[in-house]
Write a protein that holds these residues in place. Structure first.
Motif, PDB file in Angstrom:
ATOM      1  N   SER A  23       0.857  -1.177   0.000  1.00 55.08           N
ATOM      2  CA  SER A  23       0.000   0.000   0.000  1.00 55.08           C
ATOM      3  C   SER A  23       0.897   1.231   0.000  1.00 55.08           C
ATOM      4  N   PHE A  24       0.354   2.365  -0.427  1.00 56.42           N
ATOM      5  CA  PHE A  24       1.156   3.582  -0.477  1.00 56.42           C
ATOM      6  C   PHE A  24       1.613   3.981   0.919  1.00 56.42           C
ATOM      7  N   TYR A  25       2.839   4.439   0.994  1.00 54.97           N
ATOM      8  CA  TYR A  25       3.404   4.914   2.256  1.00 54.97           C
ATOM      9  C   TYR A  25       4.351   6.065   1.966  1.00 54.97           C
ATOM     10  N   TRP A  26       4.633   6.837   2.986  1.00 53.56           N
ATOM     11  CA  TRP A  26       5.527   7.975   2.862  1.00 53.56           C
ATOM     12  C   TRP A  26       6.749   7.704   3.719  1.00 53.56           C
ATOM     13  N   GLY A  27       7.910   7.842   3.160  1.00 50.89           N
ATOM     14  CA  GLY A  27       9.133   7.645   3.924  1.00 50.89           C
ATOM     15  C   GLY A  27      10.285   7.308   3.018  1.00 50.89           C
TER      16      GLY A  27
END
Length: 143
Positions: A23-27
């Motif tokens: 799933s989309f994630y930020w980092g």
């Protein structure tokens, strides 16, 4: 192994097991195109974002190349267009594989790269069309 939807999915090989984000994630902790790159290194993550941006921009610029002039040898024109198509599709697939890392930074780099490449290519096409119009109108005025 049953996992809840949206959770990491195990992918294993002979020596070790690694988790793939689904799933989309930020980092900055990501794997883009190559195993271990950029991993958790901020400098390499920024380089990966820049690389994806440039790949997407190049794919758009190459998709809007000017047409071949009529006086060109058909074999040379076909070879040139095939070469441009080869690189454009290769860049587009690399961008697609990068976006499949599900990292939002990489995703936005691809979006901005495609948008900026389209802007550059269309600006150039409009400038060339305006120049041709100006040249054709000045020729008619001189006659």
């Amino acid at each position: 192994m049953d996992m809840p939807p949206g959770q990491n999915m195990p992918m294993s090989n002979d020596t070790n097991s690694m988790m793939m984000q689904m799933s989309f994630y930020w980092g900055r902790k990501a794997i883009v195109l190559f195993s271990g790159w950029p991993n958790d290194n901020l400098g390499m993550y920024i380089l990966a974002i820049l690389f994806v941006f440039l790949l997407a921009m190049a794919a758009e610029v190459l998709s809007n190349q000017p047409t071949i002039k009529r006086r060109t040898n058909p074999l040379i024109g076909a070879f040139f267009q095939s070469s441009v198509h080869f690189f454009r599709i290769g860049f587009a697939y690399l961008v697609m594989l990068s976006v499949m890392s599900f990292n939002l930074g990489i995703f936005f780099a691809a979006l901005f790269g495609h948008s900026f490449g389209f802007f550059v290519a269309r600006s150039r096409a409009i400038a060339l069309a305006n120049q041709e119009d100006k040249n054709s109108s000045s020729v008619t005025l001189q006659i």
